[in-house]
Design a protein around this motif. Structure first.
Motif, PDB file in Angstrom:
ATOM      1  N   ALA A 115       0.676  -1.200   0.041  1.00  0.00           N
ATOM      2  CA  ALA A 115       0.171   0.039  -0.011  1.00  0.00           C
ATOM      3  C   ALA A 115       1.012   1.165   0.007  1.00  0.00           C
ATOM      4  CB  ALA A 115      -0.796  -0.120   1.427  1.00  0.00           C
ATOM      5  N   GLU A 119       0.724   4.006  -3.002  1.00  0.00           N
ATOM      6  CA  GLU A 119       0.403   5.496  -2.667  1.00  0.00           C
ATOM      7  C   GLU A 119       1.577   6.356  -3.237  1.00  0.00           C
ATOM      8  OE1 GLU A 119      -0.325   8.282   1.422  1.00  0.00           O
ATOM      9  OE2 GLU A 119       0.105   6.317   1.542  1.00  0.00           O
ATOM     10  N   ALA A 122       1.100   6.532  -6.914  1.00  0.00           N
ATOM     11  CA  ALA A 122      -0.109   7.437  -7.445  1.00  0.00           C
ATOM     12  C   ALA A 122       0.429   8.992  -7.335  1.00  0.00           C
ATOM     13  CB  ALA A 122      -1.175   7.307  -6.266  1.00  0.00           C
ATOM     14  N   VAL A 181      -5.340  -4.161  -1.434  1.00  0.00           N
ATOM     15  CA  VAL A 181      -4.878  -3.224  -2.100  1.00  0.00           C
ATOM     16  C   VAL A 181      -5.291  -3.277  -3.864  1.00  0.00           C
ATOM     17  CG1 VAL A 181      -2.739  -3.139  -0.969  1.00  0.00           C
ATOM     18  CG2 VAL A 181      -2.711  -4.651  -2.750  1.00  0.00           C
ATOM     19  N   GLN A 184      -6.429   0.126  -5.127  1.00  0.00           N
ATOM     20  CA  GLN A 184      -5.087   1.213  -5.351  1.00  0.00           C
ATOM     21  C   GLN A 184      -4.548   0.533  -6.726  1.00  0.00           C
ATOM     22  OE1 GLN A 184      -3.404   0.520  -1.379  1.00  0.00           O
ATOM     23  NE2 GLN A 184      -2.692   2.782  -1.786  1.00  0.00           N
ATOM     24  N   ARG A 187      -6.536   1.114 -10.156  1.00  0.00           N
ATOM     25  CA  ARG A 187      -6.517   2.742 -10.377  1.00  0.00           C
ATOM     26  C   ARG A 187      -5.430   3.259 -11.204  1.00  0.00           C
ATOM     27  NH1 ARG A 187      -9.091   3.546  -5.310  1.00  0.00           N
ATOM     28  NH2 ARG A 187      -7.276   3.978  -4.430  1.00  0.00           N
TER      29      ARG A 187
END
Length: 522
Positions: A115, A119, A122, A181, A184, A187
């Motif tokens: 994760a 993050e 992203a 996850v 996430q 995306r």
């Protein structure tokens, strides 16, 4: 549950004796592996996996979750490279899935690590029109590099099709393997369009019947050679690389598989790549033999190179990485038994026979890696690579030249090899096809060469001089963990990657093909 109780060894390796005839073509194909070819209980994969995972943790920045390209020094006090790539980050993602499967890390920690990395991804600067990531970032800050950290040289931010392919592969693995996850990862995947790299009519390649993937592009004019253009279907200006990925036995086919599975390039693209270079390229390593077959309306020359009684579909340099890295994700040998199911075991056998018999190194397995003594270099079995300048297997760069039929006479058909350089990650890739032989090779390396440290096997060793490249590369360590995950973790990487759209599109696409590979009848 222990690793040994999870052991799942794949069929498709080369048995020690016996052959099964293929109809026509003058070649025979090896039978599937038997129990005799499998490692016996007690092999040290769990220890190797645990130490390799330690090196991956040491390479990964604690604040960003981004994995450096490499480290030197002990894993307890690592000196990180100062740069990372989409490939390195993708490798850490699938390595974490393997670590979870094998119980090397607890689930809360493993999911947190994934994760954190997602993050950071992203938030990285990326090329918004294509959704692709730049090739070099600072692993500690996430900034796109415009100066190389070791020498200050200019870096033109570049977007690579194959490096984004490995990142997408990592994202696909974690999306399927870890529900916590999945959103996430999904995306990030949805915005990645591999059609940005696709040219339906590649220049200087004749009428292939379908297009090819470019090496990549820049979003601003670079200092070197480039081809100005626009992204397909848009008006966004970019500067493409002049090169295309046009050979089949190449690590770049992972990007092709992903693009095809996601409907971003046509399936026929798979058959547009060359199994061997066309016969008019008489500068290539040797004259191929084979015949033309037709798939999906495209004529494909199913050629192969001849080496020690084997007919092998060659890569560009004859390295294990080119041939077997995509096989960590797609069960090619099982899905395409008359093409990859023949060629993968024969590629492994060619490496083994080169190292043990032809060159007499006492060890085998050759792949791009850190160079003993400093730097980085491609290693391979020259005779099964199309590159006439070779990916060589020794320090001296000994070139085996068998000529090109009557067009180019042989200059060095039976060379004397020097200080051979073996790369442990190549043997881990081979373990998916020759598990018993690969295990014995690695055990001998650990026992007889100073090539094992606190983060697992070092990157390479020159076996004659004993010179070791005491460095860990995140991609090479990720290959080690990916292969162990498949061999000892019920195909965990393949299962996660190939379910769904990949199996629905890629499996029927590659299943009908019949390579020109096999054993030459005597």
């Amino acid at each position: 549950m222990t690793m040994l109780s999870r052991r799942h060894l794949l069929a498709g390796g080369l048995a020690a004796t016996g052959t099964a005839a293929l109809a026509g073509g003058g070649v025979v194909t090896p039978p599937p592996a038997t129990a005799r070819s499998r490692p016996r209980p007690g092999y040290p994969l769990r220890r190797w996996a645990g130490d390799t995972w330690r090196s991956m943790v040491a390479m990964t920045d604690e604040g960003t979750g981004l994995t450096a390209d490499n480290i030197e020094g002990p894993v307890t006090d690592p000196l990180r490279s100062g740069y990372t790539s989409p490939t390195n980050i993708g490798g850490y993602l699938w390595s974490t899935v393997v670590a979870l499967e094998l119980g090397l890390v607890g689930r809360p920690e493993g999911v947190h690590r994934i994760a954190q990395t997602l993050e950071s991804l992203a938030g990285l600067r990326h090329h918004a029109p294509s959704g692709m990531f730049y090739n070099w970032y600072d692993e500690a800050t996430g900034e796109v590099l415009t100066r190389w950290p070791t020498d200050g040289n200019r870096v033109d931010p570049f977007l690579s099709s194959v490096d984004n392919g490995w990142l997408a592969a990592g994202l696909m693995v974690v999306r399927r393997a870890e529900p916590a996850v999945a959103a996430q990862a999904g995306r990030l995947l949805r915005r990645m369009d591999f059609g940005a790299f696709y040219d339906p009519r590649p220049a200087d390649h004749g009428d292939l019947g379908s297009g090819l993937l470019r090496g990549g592009f820049w979003d601003a004019e670079p200092a070197g050679a480039s081809v100005p253009g626009t992204l397909p279907g848009t008006e966004h200006p970019v500067w493409f690389t002049p090169n295309y990925y046009d050979t089949t036995v190449s690590e770049t086919r992972i990007a092709s598989y992903i693009a095809i599975a996601r409907g971003q390039v046509p399936p026929e693209h798979y058959y547009a790549t060359w199994r061997v270079l066309p016969l008019d390229r008489d500068w290539q390593e040797q004259r191929p033999v084979g015949r033309t077959r037709r798939y999906r309306g495209l004529d494909v020359f199913e050629g192969a190179y001849t080496y020690r009684g084997l007919r092998v579909v060659p890569g560009w340099g004859g390295s294990m990485f080119e041939a077997l890295m995509p096989d960590v994700f797609v069960p090619e040998a099982r899905w395409a038994p008359r093409s990859w199911g023949v060629n993968h075991p024969l590629t492994v056998r060619a490496h083994r026979e080169h190292g043990l018999e032809e060159a007499g190194y006492g060890y085998w397995g050759f792949s791009p890696a850190s160079q003993p003594g400093g730097g980085y270099r491609e290693y391979g079995v020259d005779a099964i690579g199309m590159n006439p300048d070779g990916y060589f297997s020794d320090v001296e760069r000994t070139n085996a030249d068998v000529g090109f039929g009557t067009t180019r006479p042989a200059t060095n058909p039976t060379p004397d090899y020097g200080d051979g350089v073996v790369t442990p990650h190549a043997s881990f890739l081979a373990m998916q096809h020759e598990p018993r032989q690969a295990l014995a090779n690695l055990q001998k390396m650990e026992r007889e060469l100073d090539v094992y440290g606190d983060g697992g096997f070092y990157d390479a060793v020159a076996v004659g001089s004993g010179t070791v490249a005491r460095r860990y590369l995140s991609l090479d360590q990720a290959m080690v963990l990916g292969a162990i995950g498949n061999v000892a973790g019920h195909d965990v990487v393949r299962r996660a990657f190939s379910r769904g759209a990949v199996e629905r599109t890629v499996r029927p696409l590659i299943a009908p093909e019949r390579f020109g590979a096999g054993l030459v009848e005597r």
